[in-house]
Design a protein around this motif. Sequence first.
Motif, PDB file in Angstrom:
ATOM      1  N   ILE A 153       0.779  -1.329  -0.136  1.00 43.44           N
ATOM      2  CA  ILE A 153      -0.140  -0.152   0.578  1.00 43.44           C
ATOM      3  C   ILE A 153       0.948   1.079  -0.254  1.00 43.44           C
ATOM      4  O   ILE A 153       0.285   2.149  -0.586  1.00 43.44           O
ATOM      5  CB  ILE A 153      -0.277   0.261   1.050  1.00 43.44           C
ATOM      6  CG1 ILE A 153      -1.745  -1.393   0.955  1.00 43.44           C
ATOM      7  CG2 ILE A 153      -1.527   0.934   1.596  1.00 43.44           C
ATOM      8  CD1 ILE A 153      -2.653  -1.520   2.512  1.00 43.44           C
ATOM      9  N   ARG A 154       1.974   1.650   1.285  1.00 46.85           N
ATOM     10  CA  ARG A 154       2.772   1.824   1.262  1.00 46.85           C
ATOM     11  C   ARG A 154       3.624   2.491  -0.389  1.00 46.85           C
ATOM     12  O   ARG A 154       3.577   3.614  -0.949  1.00 46.85           O
ATOM     13  CB  ARG A 154       4.130   1.790   1.777  1.00 46.85           C
ATOM     14  CG  ARG A 154       3.234   2.552   3.558  1.00 46.85           C
ATOM     15  CD  ARG A 154       4.285   1.658   4.248  1.00 46.85           C
ATOM     16  NE  ARG A 154       3.566   1.780   5.606  1.00 46.85           N
ATOM     17  CZ  ARG A 154       4.348   2.772   6.590  1.00 46.85           C
ATOM     18  NH1 ARG A 154       4.900   3.984   6.305  1.00 46.85           N
ATOM     19  NH2 ARG A 154       3.554   2.997   7.718  1.00 46.85           N
ATOM     20  N   GLU A 155       3.828   1.333  -1.092  1.00 46.71           N
ATOM     21  CA  GLU A 155       4.299   1.571  -2.421  1.00 46.71           C
ATOM     22  C   GLU A 155       3.541   2.040  -4.048  1.00 46.71           C
ATOM     23  O   GLU A 155       3.583   3.465  -3.905  1.00 46.71           O
ATOM     24  CB  GLU A 155       5.105   0.294  -2.889  1.00 46.71           C
ATOM     25  CG  GLU A 155       5.535   0.218  -4.594  1.00 46.71           C
ATOM     26  CD  GLU A 155       6.052  -1.273  -4.958  1.00 46.71           C
ATOM     27  OE1 GLU A 155       6.516  -1.380  -5.607  1.00 46.71           O
ATOM     28  OE2 GLU A 155       6.672  -2.486  -3.381  1.00 46.71           O
TER      29      GLU A 155
ATOM     30  N   ALA B  82      -0.863   1.127   7.410  1.00 43.60           N
ATOM     31  CA  ALA B  82      -0.132   1.879   6.242  1.00 43.60           C
ATOM     32  C   ALA B  82      -0.031   3.448   6.368  1.00 43.60           C
ATOM     33  O   ALA B  82       0.740   3.650   6.230  1.00 43.60           O
ATOM     34  CB  ALA B  82      -0.142   1.292   4.358  1.00 43.60           C
ATOM     35  N   GLY B  83      -1.259   3.888   6.992  1.00 46.35           N
ATOM     36  CA  GLY B  83      -1.819   4.597   7.918  1.00 46.35           C
ATOM     37  C   GLY B  83      -0.413   5.271   8.534  1.00 46.35           C
ATOM     38  O   GLY B  83      -0.496   6.735   8.693  1.00 46.35           O
ATOM     39  N   LEU B  84      -0.143   4.501   9.380  1.00 46.24           N
ATOM     40  CA  LEU B  84       0.798   4.731  10.830  1.00 46.24           C
ATOM     41  C   LEU B  84       2.193   4.889  10.076  1.00 46.24           C
ATOM     42  O   LEU B  84       2.791   4.823   9.584  1.00 46.24           O
ATOM     43  CB  LEU B  84       1.362   3.500  11.457  1.00 46.24           C
ATOM     44  CG  LEU B  84      -0.754   3.039  12.747  1.00 46.24           C
ATOM     45  CD1 LEU B  84      -0.203   2.281  13.197  1.00 46.24           C
ATOM     46  CD2 LEU B  84      -1.035   4.364  13.395  1.00 46.24           C
ATOM     47  N   PRO B  85       2.791   6.521  11.116  1.00 49.04           N
ATOM     48  CA  PRO B  85       4.392   6.142  11.314  1.00 49.04           C
ATOM     49  C   PRO B  85       4.880   5.408  11.637  1.00 49.04           C
ATOM     50  O   PRO B  85       4.244   4.892  13.042  1.00 49.04           O
ATOM     51  CB  PRO B  85       4.224   7.791  12.465  1.00 49.04           C
ATOM     52  CG  PRO B  85       3.434   7.670  12.905  1.00 49.04           C
ATOM     53  CD  PRO B  85       1.547   6.990  12.461  1.00 49.04           C
TER      54      PRO B  85
ATOM     55  N   ASP C  36       9.039   3.594  11.383  1.00 54.26           N
ATOM     56  CA  ASP C  36      10.092   3.307  10.185  1.00 54.26           C
ATOM     57  C   ASP C  36      10.437   2.214   9.672  1.00 54.26           C
ATOM     58  O   ASP C  36      10.743   1.351   9.181  1.00 54.26           O
ATOM     59  CB  ASP C  36      11.099   2.508  11.212  1.00 54.26           C
ATOM     60  CG  ASP C  36      12.337   3.115  11.092  1.00 54.26           C
ATOM     61  OD1 ASP C  36      12.746   4.036  10.249  1.00 54.26           O
ATOM     62  OD2 ASP C  36      13.802   1.811  11.698  1.00 54.26           O
ATOM     63  N   HIS C  37      10.317   3.429   8.673  1.00 52.68           N
ATOM     64  CA  HIS C  37       9.981   2.412   6.987  1.00 52.68           C
ATOM     65  C   HIS C  37      10.312   3.089   6.183  1.00 52.68           C
ATOM     66  O   HIS C  37      10.378   4.529   6.304  1.00 52.68           O
ATOM     67  CB  HIS C  37       8.595   2.158   6.984  1.00 52.68           C
ATOM     68  CG  HIS C  37       8.136   1.258   5.961  1.00 52.68           C
ATOM     69  ND1 HIS C  37       8.324   1.191   4.539  1.00 52.68           N
ATOM     70  CD2 HIS C  37       7.869  -0.087   5.490  1.00 52.68           C
ATOM     71  CE1 HIS C  37       7.529   0.426   4.056  1.00 52.68           C
ATOM     72  NE2 HIS C  37       7.411  -0.580   4.962  1.00 52.68           N
ATOM     73  N   GLU C  38      10.805   2.541   4.932  1.00 53.72           N
ATOM     74  CA  GLU C  38      11.383   3.268   3.954  1.00 53.72           C
ATOM     75  C   GLU C  38      10.280   4.287   2.664  1.00 53.72           C
ATOM     76  O   GLU C  38      10.380   5.158   2.069  1.00 53.72           O
ATOM     77  CB  GLU C  38      12.866   2.693   2.982  1.00 53.72           C
ATOM     78  CG  GLU C  38      12.303   1.438   2.208  1.00 53.72           C
ATOM     79  CD  GLU C  38      11.669   0.664   3.536  1.00 53.72           C
ATOM     80  OE1 GLU C  38      11.335  -1.094   2.605  1.00 53.72           O
ATOM     81  OE2 GLU C  38      12.170   0.105   4.731  1.00 53.72           O
ATOM     82  N   LEU C  39       9.002   3.693   3.135  1.00 54.29           N
ATOM     83  CA  LEU C  39       8.520   4.248   2.413  1.00 54.29           C
ATOM     84  C   LEU C  39       7.142   5.465   3.107  1.00 54.29           C
ATOM     85  O   LEU C  39       7.031   5.083   4.389  1.00 54.29           O
ATOM     86  CB  LEU C  39       7.816   3.420   0.990  1.00 54.29           C
ATOM     87  CG  LEU C  39       8.468   2.378   0.253  1.00 54.29           C
ATOM     88  CD1 LEU C  39       7.349   0.862   0.304  1.00 54.29           C
ATOM     89  CD2 LEU C  39       8.838   2.700  -0.639  1.00 54.29           C
ATOM     90  N   PRO C  40       7.304   6.590   2.526  1.00 55.10           N
ATOM     91  CA  PRO C  40       6.367   7.080   2.983  1.00 55.10           C
ATOM     92  C   PRO C  40       4.578   6.293   3.371  1.00 55.10           C
ATOM     93  O   PRO C  40       4.437   5.219   2.511  1.00 55.10           O
ATOM     94  CB  PRO C  40       5.575   8.006   2.678  1.00 55.10           C
ATOM     95  CG  PRO C  40       6.118   7.697   0.759  1.00 55.10           C
ATOM     96  CD  PRO C  40       7.220   6.214   1.323  1.00 55.10           C
ATOM     97  N   ARG C  41       4.388   6.969   4.922  1.00 52.73           N
ATOM     98  CA  ARG C  41       2.833   6.245   5.083  1.00 52.73           C
ATOM     99  C   ARG C  41       1.989   6.862   4.194  1.00 52.73           C
ATOM    100  O   ARG C  41       2.011   7.563   3.335  1.00 52.73           O
ATOM    101  CB  ARG C  41       2.495   6.331   6.877  1.00 52.73           C
ATOM    102  CG  ARG C  41       3.110   8.148   6.605  1.00 52.73           C
ATOM    103  CD  ARG C  41       2.264   8.281   8.505  1.00 52.73           C
ATOM    104  NE  ARG C  41       2.628   9.968   8.518  1.00 52.73           N
ATOM    105  CZ  ARG C  41       1.642   9.481   9.598  1.00 52.73           C
ATOM    106  NH1 ARG C  41       0.892   9.314  10.384  1.00 52.73           N
ATOM    107  NH2 ARG C  41       1.044  11.529  10.423  1.00 52.73           N
ATOM    108  N   HIS C  42       0.739   5.829   3.774  1.00 51.34           N
ATOM    109  CA  HIS C  42      -0.112   6.571   2.831  1.00 51.34           C
ATOM    110  C   HIS C  42      -1.705   5.659   3.590  1.00 51.34           C
ATOM    111  O   HIS C  42      -1.860   4.873   4.454  1.00 51.34           O
ATOM    112  CB  HIS C  42      -0.176   5.878   1.767  1.00 51.34           C
ATOM    113  CG  HIS C  42      -1.255   6.205   0.823  1.00 51.34           C
ATOM    114  ND1 HIS C  42      -1.145   7.291   0.242  1.00 51.34           N
ATOM    115  CD2 HIS C  42      -2.447   4.696   0.118  1.00 51.34           C
ATOM    116  CE1 HIS C  42      -2.308   7.002  -0.800  1.00 51.34           C
ATOM    117  NE2 HIS C  42      -2.427   6.001  -0.627  1.00 51.34           N
ATOM    118  N   SER C  43      -2.702   6.998   3.054  1.00 48.62           N
ATOM    119  CA  SER C  43      -4.209   6.565   3.544  1.00 48.62           C
ATOM    120  C   SER C  43      -4.947   6.567   3.001  1.00 48.62           C
ATOM    121  O   SER C  43      -4.833   7.289   1.587  1.00 48.62           O
ATOM    122  CB  SER C  43      -4.746   7.743   4.327  1.00 48.62           C
ATOM    123  OG  SER C  43      -5.929   8.061   4.797  1.00 48.62           O
TER     124      SER C  43
END
Length: 230
Positions: free
Chosen positions: A96-98, A130-133, A135-142
């Motif tokens: 989802i983030r990608e 996917a919407g939570l902040p 420690d991930h290389e991809l930005p969160r997304h709603s």
Amino acid sequence: MNRSVLAIGGHIGDMDLTAGPTLAKLVGEGASATIVALTYGERGHPRLSPAEYKTQKLAEGEAFATAIGADFIALDHSDGFLPDTDEVALELASIIREKQPDTLITHWKHSIHRDHEYAAKLAERARFLAGLPMDHELPRHSVRTFLHAENWEDMEGFQPTTYVPIPDDAFYRWVGAIRHQAFARGETYGFRYIDYYTALMTMRGCLAGYPRACAFMDPRGPEVTKLAGP
């Protein structure tokens, strides 16, 4: 218009049947679409071994997605043994983030098939993660829109709220793609899937005022909306 759609099925082929006509329509309108299968669906052939059918299913899923202009992802889980865990939900959350979808489509949560029920739960959990902040290389997304597809195995309590008109070009692209999948042709257990879903689109079109339509359920409430179209 929805610019990106992610369809999550329990097995290879699930979303091809139920959401495939809608994905073909949206791709034709310039959207991007991704089909995710949580398991291979490799135990569904009465004559092929699971290993043989897995290879065939992967080829069929890839070919279908290519034919309608979608991306295809299969996660490494086994048909009938899909785990309902945060680890799997996090796999989905990364996708989802990608892909950054506007709309997520999955099974309805009540089904005669456990993998379908788990797919619905995992998709909802992944949407949240996917919407939570993190420690991930991809930005969160709603994800803005979350819909359940109509499936003959998932009908308990299913109430359509969203109708998507399916134009002829999208319908025939879907038919041309889905007929190359063994189970859809009725090769596995004889169920006439293509005939069933074609008739279902005609029936839903009658109710929605279109020649053909696909029905979806928005869990937020009973208001009838449109995902796309005039």
